[in-house]
Design a protein around this motif. Structure first.
Motif, PDB file in Angstrom:
ATOM      1  N   ASP A 161       0.626   2.532  -7.079  1.00 39.25           N
ATOM      2  CA  ASP A 161       0.567   1.092  -6.859  1.00 39.25           C
ATOM      3  C   ASP A 161       1.992   0.560  -6.901  1.00 39.25           C
ATOM      4  OD1 ASP A 161      -0.496  -1.423  -6.460  1.00 39.25           O
ATOM      5  OD2 ASP A 161      -1.498  -1.544  -8.400  1.00 39.25           O
ATOM      6  N   THR A 196       0.853  -1.175   0.000  1.00 45.92           N
ATOM      7  CA  THR A 196       0.000   0.000   0.000  1.00 45.92           C
ATOM      8  C   THR A 196       0.897   1.236   0.000  1.00 45.92           C
ATOM      9  OG1 THR A 196      -0.046   0.175   2.410  1.00 45.92           O
ATOM     10  CG2 THR A 196      -1.746  -1.224   1.380  1.00 45.92           C
ATOM     11  N   ARG A 197       0.312   2.380  -0.186  1.00 40.80           N
ATOM     12  CA  ARG A 197       1.074   3.637  -0.134  1.00 40.80           C
ATOM     13  C   ARG A 197       1.749   3.785   1.231  1.00 40.80           C
ATOM     14  NH1 ARG A 197      -0.486   8.397  -3.281  1.00 40.80           N
ATOM     15  NH2 ARG A 197      -2.352   7.178  -3.633  1.00 40.80           N
TER      16      ARG A 197
END
Length: 186
Positions: A61, A14-15
């Motif tokens: 992503d 994830t970020r």
């Protein structure tokens, strides 16, 4: 008897996870690209700055390859709908590309790196497939600066069936930046 390489595992980040792994990703970058001797600090600092900017884009992503430590990384993001990204490349932007950009359906593969010891083992291909599996209907692009470090990436993208966009470069003294595209799956 040959040395057996550790198995490589792929996972998405994830970020937030990418932010937590930024130092490890920067270390991977420096080792994967091994620039001029003594330039590691500058290269690492520039990468971290670029990585921080890229993480802020919509649709960021990321996929990593791990074998008792990071051995590869691929990430990208959705291009802004204003089409400004295309201005940095001397390529023909067709009306269809403009339409896909304006509708938010262009994903930029911003970085793909694999440690030298893990190259030619399918790691980049597997990471690319994992990363791009969420974008089957999108136009996926990769912009490459001229130079020896990107020659292998161009060959890889060609092997994946991507197309190089036609250059409109007019300055013979300045090497063209390349854009490669993966057409949307229909």
């Amino acid at each position: 008897m040959g040395v057996r390489m550790a198995e490589v595992y792929l996972r998405r980040l994830t970020r937030w996870q990418a932010e937590q792994q930024r130092e490890a990703v920067a270390d991977l970058y420096v080792t994967a690209y091994r620039g001029a001797a003594g330039a590691e600090f500058r290269d690492r600092t520039e990468f971290l700055h670029r990585f921080q900017q890229h993480m802020q884009h919509d649709g960021f992503d990321m996929a990593v390859a791990d074998a008792t430590g990071l051995v590869g990384c691929a990430y990208g993001y959705r291009l802004e709908r204003d089409g400004a990204w295309w201005a940095g490349f001397p390529v023909e932007v067709t009306p269809r590309i403009e339409e896909l950009t304006a509708s938010g359906r262009v994903f930029a593969l911003a970085e793909l790196m694999v440690l030298p010891a893990h190259r030619r083992r399918g790691v980049a291909t597997r990471m690319g497939e994992l990363l791009l599996s969420r974008h089957p209907e999108d136009l996926v692009v990769a912009g490459l600066d001229p130079g020896t470090s990107t020659a292998g990436i161009g060959r890889l993208l060609s092997a994946w069936g991507w197309d190089g966009l036609r250059s409109t470069g007019t300055d013979p003294q300045e090497p063209d930046r390349e854009v490669w595209v993966r057409r949307p799956v229909r």
